[in-house]
Scaffold this motif. Structure first.
Motif, short mmCIF file in Angstrom:
data_model
loop_
_atom_site.label_atom_id
_atom_site.label_comp_id
_atom_site.label_asym_id
_atom_site.label_seq_id
_atom_site.Cartn_x
_atom_site.Cartn_y
_atom_site.Cartn_z
N UNK A 71 15.32 34.47 82.06
CA UNK A 71 16.33 34.73 81.03
C UNK A 71 15.67 35.07 79.69
N UNK A 72 14.53 34.46 79.40
CA UNK A 72 13.79 34.83 78.19
C UNK A 72 13.42 36.30 78.23
N UNK B 245 -5.15 36.43 84.14
CA UNK B 245 -5.44 37.86 84.04
C UNK B 245 -4.83 38.39 82.75
N UNK B 246 -5.61 39.16 82.00
CA UNK B 246 -5.11 39.67 80.72
C UNK B 246 -5.21 41.19 80.65
N UNK B 247 -5.22 41.84 81.81
CA UNK B 247 -5.39 43.29 81.82
C UNK B 247 -4.13 44.06 82.20
N UNK B 248 -3.00 43.39 82.25
CA UNK B 248 -1.76 44.07 82.57
C UNK B 248 -1.37 45.02 81.43
N UNK B 249 -0.89 46.22 81.80
CA UNK B 249 -0.55 47.20 80.78
C UNK B 249 0.88 47.05 80.26
N UNK B 250 1.71 46.35 80.98
CA UNK B 250 3.12 46.20 80.60
C UNK B 250 3.36 44.79 80.05
N UNK B 251 3.99 44.70 78.88
CA UNK B 251 4.16 43.42 78.21
C UNK B 251 4.98 42.44 79.05
N UNK B 252 6.04 42.94 79.69
CA UNK B 252 6.90 42.04 80.46
C UNK B 252 6.16 41.51 81.70
N UNK B 253 5.44 42.38 82.38
CA UNK B 253 4.68 41.94 83.55
C UNK B 253 3.63 40.92 83.16
N UNK B 254 2.95 41.18 82.04
CA UNK B 254 1.94 40.24 81.58
C UNK B 254 2.54 38.87 81.30
N UNK B 255 3.64 38.85 80.54
CA UNK B 255 4.27 37.58 80.22
C UNK B 255 4.79 36.89 81.47
N UNK B 256 5.40 37.65 82.36
CA UNK B 256 5.94 37.05 83.58
C UNK B 256 4.84 36.42 84.42
N UNK B 257 3.76 37.16 84.63
CA UNK B 257 2.69 36.65 85.48
C UNK B 257 1.98 35.45 84.85
N UNK C 84 16.34 43.21 76.21
CA UNK C 84 17.51 43.72 75.51
C UNK C 84 17.20 43.93 74.02
N UNK C 85 16.45 43.01 73.44
CA UNK C 85 16.10 43.15 72.02
C UNK C 85 15.20 44.36 71.80
N UNK C 86 14.26 44.59 72.69
CA UNK C 86 13.37 45.75 72.55
C UNK C 86 14.17 47.05 72.63
N UNK C 87 15.17 47.07 73.49
CA UNK C 87 16.02 48.26 73.59
C UNK C 87 16.73 48.52 72.27
#
Length: 233
Positions: free
Chosen positions: A213-214, A75-87, A220-223
């Motif tokens: 952990x990634x 699936x490539x329709x996630x709006x949040x970058x972290x959720x997309x990468x996690x899934x 943290x880097x985005x913050x």
């Protein structure tokens, strides 16, 4: 493994059948564990027929990777970058474990298969929207490549008693006076060198831990980037 019914050159063969055979060999031996000669023997055909329908070994391998990724239904329709990468990466961890060598191939060749391009585009776009700026593609690649590396480690043979984790386990066992740190390492090594089911579970847990952990580190880097007020160049 039983071979396909005997064929005469191109009779009854197609691109799909050739890729099917290459995927089957990959499950059995790993993507780097079979040759074009093995593939022709499996299909009972000639090398020229394989070239006619698909191409050389690299083209066949790319087609295998495409087929495997198609089976993931990403699936490539996630709006949040972290959720997309996690899934996406969690699914990849679970799926690629069944196809030894594919993670290593992707590390060597990058996302050069057509089915990966939409995922690449959407993923980096989500990173840009979140404020990653010029670090978007680097951060996205870092997450993928690190997970691929963890998966590829699981493809390595741990049966050699004198090398790898088995060798480390033997060394730790021969020094019973070592402290709690070595004991913890010995416990971990035992999980990764147990029976097939235990090894598979340990590899999956390790890869999922790596992914979490990634993502924590990227968050943290985005913050830091957002706090600085602009994406660095």
């Amino acid at each position: 493994m039983s071979k396909s019914p005997r064929r005469t050159y191109r009779t009854g063969l197609s691109r799909e059948i050739v890729v099917d055979a290459a995927v089957a060999l990959t499950v059995e031996r790993g993507l780097d564990g079979w040759s074009m000669r093995d593939l022709t023997a499996y299909l009972d055909t000639s090398l020229s027929v394989i070239y006619h329908h698909v191409g050389d070994k690299e083209r066949v391998c790319a087609s295998v990777v495409d087929r495997i990724y198609a089976g993931m239904n990403l699936a490539v329709d996630e709006s949040d970058w972290r959720t997309l990468l996690h899934d996406v990466l969690t699914l990849m961890i679970d799926h690629l474990a069944r196809y030894p060598g594919v993670a290593s191939w992707l590390l060597r060749n990058g996302p050069q298969t057509e089915l990966l391009l939409p995922l690449l585009d959407v993923g980096v776009t989500r990173m840009l929207e979140a404020g990653w700026g010029d670090e978007a593609a680097i951060a996205y690649s870092f997450a993928f490549n690190t997970c691929l590396g963890a998966i590829a480690l699981g493809d390595l043979d741990v049966s050699d008693p004198d090398s790898g984790l088995v060798g480390l386990g033997r060394m730790l066992e021969s020094h019973p006076s070592t402290g709690s740190g070595a004991a913890q390492m010995q416990w971990m090594v035992a999980r990764f060198t147990g029976d097939v089911a235990d090894r598979a579970a340990a590899r999956q847990e390790y890869c999922r831990y790596t992914l979490d952990r990634i993502l924590d580190g990227l968050e943290a880097r985005l913050s830091e980037i957002v706090s600085a007020g602009s994406a660095p160049r």
